[in-house]
Design a protein around this motif. Structure first.
Motif, mmCIF file in Angstrom:
data_model
loop_
_atom_site.group_PDB
_atom_site.id
_atom_site.type_symbol
_atom_site.label_atom_id
_atom_site.label_comp_id
_atom_site.label_asym_id
_atom_site.label_seq_id
_atom_site.Cartn_x
_atom_site.Cartn_y
_atom_site.Cartn_z
ATOM 1 N N ILE A 106 0.869 -1.341 -0.096
ATOM 2 C CA ILE A 106 -0.010 -0.016 -0.048
ATOM 3 C C ILE A 106 0.821 1.186 -0.053
ATOM 4 C CG2 ILE A 106 -1.694 1.352 1.485
ATOM 5 C CD1 ILE A 106 -2.910 -1.557 2.444
ATOM 6 N N LYS A 132 2.109 1.816 -3.469
ATOM 7 C CA LYS A 132 0.868 2.402 -4.317
ATOM 8 C C LYS A 132 0.600 3.653 -4.024
ATOM 9 C CE LYS A 132 -0.616 -1.917 -5.819
ATOM 10 N NZ LYS A 132 -1.748 -2.324 -7.020
ATOM 11 N N MET A 133 0.903 4.316 -2.711
ATOM 12 C CA MET A 133 0.747 5.699 -2.310
ATOM 13 C C MET A 133 1.456 6.536 -3.062
ATOM 14 S SD MET A 133 -0.274 5.177 1.838
ATOM 15 C CE MET A 133 -1.226 6.707 2.034
ATOM 16 N N LEU A 136 -6.445 12.323 -3.971
ATOM 17 C CA LEU A 136 -6.999 12.456 -2.567
ATOM 18 C C LEU A 136 -7.624 11.231 -2.139
ATOM 19 C CD1 LEU A 136 -7.306 13.889 -0.041
ATOM 20 C CD2 LEU A 136 -9.423 15.203 -0.799
ATOM 21 N N HIS A 137 -8.820 10.935 -2.813
ATOM 22 C CA HIS A 137 -9.574 9.824 -2.447
ATOM 23 C C HIS A 137 -8.826 8.460 -2.348
ATOM 24 C CE1 HIS A 137 -12.615 12.611 -3.476
ATOM 25 N NE2 HIS A 137 -13.028 12.279 -2.402
ATOM 26 N N PHE A 138 -7.706 8.155 -3.442
ATOM 27 C CA PHE A 138 -7.046 6.993 -3.160
ATOM 28 C C PHE A 138 -6.076 7.164 -1.980
ATOM 29 C CE2 PHE A 138 -4.938 3.159 -4.787
ATOM 30 C CZ PHE A 138 -3.567 3.551 -4.325
ATOM 31 N N GLN A 139 -5.514 8.308 -1.737
ATOM 32 C CA GLN A 139 -4.439 8.486 -0.478
ATOM 33 C C GLN A 139 -5.516 8.265 0.858
ATOM 34 O OE1 GLN A 139 -1.295 9.539 -0.212
ATOM 35 N NE2 GLN A 139 -1.223 8.895 -2.410
ATOM 36 N N ILE A 140 -6.788 8.770 0.799
ATOM 37 C CA ILE A 140 -7.500 8.340 1.986
ATOM 38 C C ILE A 140 -7.852 7.017 2.139
ATOM 39 C CG2 ILE A 140 -10.104 8.623 2.942
ATOM 40 C CD1 ILE A 140 -9.958 11.592 1.493
ATOM 41 N N ARG A 141 -8.272 6.172 1.100
ATOM 42 C CA ARG A 141 -8.716 4.673 1.111
ATOM 43 C C ARG A 141 -7.228 4.070 1.464
ATOM 44 N NH1 ARG A 141 -10.479 1.546 -3.394
ATOM 45 N NH2 ARG A 141 -11.196 0.520 -1.857
ATOM 46 N N ALA A 142 -6.291 4.456 0.839
ATOM 47 C CA ALA A 142 -4.911 3.692 1.007
ATOM 48 C C ALA A 142 -4.735 3.743 2.811
ATOM 49 C CB ALA A 142 -3.989 4.134 0.300
ATOM 50 N N THR A 143 -4.708 4.959 3.169
ATOM 51 C CA THR A 143 -4.418 5.077 4.762
ATOM 52 C C THR A 143 -5.395 4.611 5.684
ATOM 53 O OG1 THR A 143 -3.770 7.582 4.217
ATOM 54 C CG2 THR A 143 -4.144 6.995 6.446
ATOM 55 N N VAL A 144 -6.620 4.416 5.208
ATOM 56 C CA VAL A 144 -7.550 3.842 6.054
ATOM 57 C C VAL A 144 -7.259 2.212 5.892
ATOM 58 C CG1 VAL A 144 -10.057 2.852 6.053
ATOM 59 C CG2 VAL A 144 -9.570 5.076 5.583
ATOM 60 N N ILE A 145 -7.108 1.659 4.760
ATOM 61 C CA ILE A 145 -6.776 0.141 4.673
ATOM 62 C C ILE A 145 -5.373 -0.152 5.392
ATOM 63 C CG2 ILE A 145 -6.342 -1.825 2.910
ATOM 64 C CD1 ILE A 145 -8.445 0.024 0.982
#
Lengths: 131, 131, 131, 131, 131, 131
Positions: E38, E41-42, E48-57
């Motif tokens: 992850i 991939k970041m 932004l939304h990918f960075q948020i999802r990646a941080t959450v996961i």
């Protein structure tokens, strides 16, 4: 299509794997409706913290919808159902993949696509309940 | 009763606390139906391992039903609703307590009692949605 | 106020619904303290990934605090308590709504507001334990 | 013992890994109290379904107590603490093993043993907070 | 090092605390690999939304890896193991702290550091299994 | 069989739905091994509380194994895989149903049957990874 009218009676098991016999695709639908509603709200509010919260909650709701569909596929539908509805495996697989796509998107069209798949599954579900 | 017809419009928030605006007492009802169905199956099968599994799963389903009712009480219903329906606090409190009682019992009557409370909440819910 | 001194003895049940008899509003307080502390840290660090992590964790802690309050409301407090403390339903409802508000805000004042409600519930809780 | 009075100041991180700075061994204690209380109730009620429910809930509470201790051990206590308290690793390890033993037993003495370990950890915790 | 060859036979318990006897550090490794993947991939996608999802996961996967290591430390490794491997407490503690650091970072080097610690634990684990 | 050698390259997504690209059927295998090990221990220990604990934990491990298989089916395997392996939908469906059966049984043969299905899925998985 005729084969479905004469689908063999199937012993139904339940969403809790006991089985208790209680299933309802409404559980998946309600969560998928939440996903689409969140996507619509994201379009109307670009505050960073709202976008973060919305993304976090959309992940949770979409994952719950995937779980409810997994339970229908693994616990409710039985081999005779898959024989009567040869498209059923692929339909449920596309539905959970559409929910993954809605996780990764802010576009309400992706939420709607998942709801459309769930509606097809719902239709088959209630046909098998009446069979 | 008249006051409910003129209940002030209430900004609704959602079961996911964003809020996304999607609520449905069906979520509590489906889980409570599972509790009652499990209690009925427990009466028909006294195998020890079935009784253990049924008790474990009944705890889970009843807890989920309690959660869905807590969400309606804390997130959907607003002060104007509590003014229009003075019995609402007590009704939801009795419903979650009925689910606790159903956890501790194998008697389907306790499951039905929880379902009866949920039906009353469901009626108020849809009245407020139309208000 | 006098009625509370002569509140009838109430059979207490526990936070685990067995009931085991063990309750403590400290569980809600500790999580709400974490919410306020996170809000304070968010004001001091505007790095995007810190803001995302802080928002994610604040959602979790606030949800846990809501759960602990729901358990007190549904499992610990009994009808005689609600009679002795007519404001109790509304107080707990406002407390869980304050936690929802703190989820949606980075302002530590919202975290403090939830803690203030929890302190009032804590006071009533220990009065009923001594009654 | 003297070394602990002059233990170097340690940057504290929180139970939520942000860190938010909020820790309290009371979280582990409350859950371990519930384990012991359940064991005491199991001795007084040999109804099969009560025994099943009590065992299920005791597993959950003991697991939560283990989690709270794991968080203190991995997130709160830092290398300087382990240097000041050389027995700390073993103490926390014995505490979580005592909770595993309480999972596997209906004897309240096992619950009390876990509480005794948690009390020792609590003492060290507050010493480090004052250091 | 010699002492490890003559380490006393140790009664193994399992990752599920029954114990069932089934443990495998691969569970921690797979989740830590996901954390590092992850982070990589970041670096390649700043949406932004990918960075948020990646941080959450990434938070979820790192937390699961911490849990699997906690289970090995509390349930699999026994006092004789800690005697044969005096560095084991500190090693596991540093591994879970490295996972906390990887939660707070987008740098894949932090994910790799956690994997390196897990590899050391894996080596000791299989040595004790053969002992 | 030849078609599999010329299976089109497939963009793999990950067990965490980001996707991070990390999948491993070992996750399902480890949990299913635990289910079978618990069934074997249940045959050797008829203490009521051990049987209750074993049933509770077997439910959890089997449910985790089902989840890991659901993730492979919904997130890792893509349409081209289902074309190359027409039996794949049914195989995964039978595997999760075998785990449901193992939940409801104390016979280690049911645990082994689930492991056999997982081994077939594992074989296909690694073939697709090399394709």
């Amino acid at each position: 299509m005729l084969s479905r009218l004469f689908a063999p009676k199937v012993k139904v098991s339940a969403h809790c794997d006991l089985p208790c016999g209680v299933y309802d695709p409404a559980q998946a639908r309600i969560e998928a409706e939440s996903v689409k509603a969140i996507q619509e709200k994201m379009a109307a509010n670009d505050d960073l913290h709202f976008q973060i919260r919305a993304t976090v909650i959309k992940e949770q709701r979409a994952e719950l919808a995937k779980h409810h569909l997994d339970v229908l596929w693994s616990d409710y539908f039985k081999p005779p159902h898959f024989e009567s509805y040869p498209e059923l495996h692929t339909l449920v697989n596309e539905a959970v993949k559409a929910l993954s796509a809605a996780k990764a998107s802010t576009d309400p069209a992706t939420g709607q696509k998942a709801l459309d798949y769930i509606a097809q599954i719902d239709k088959i579900f209630w046909e098998t309940k009446k069979a």
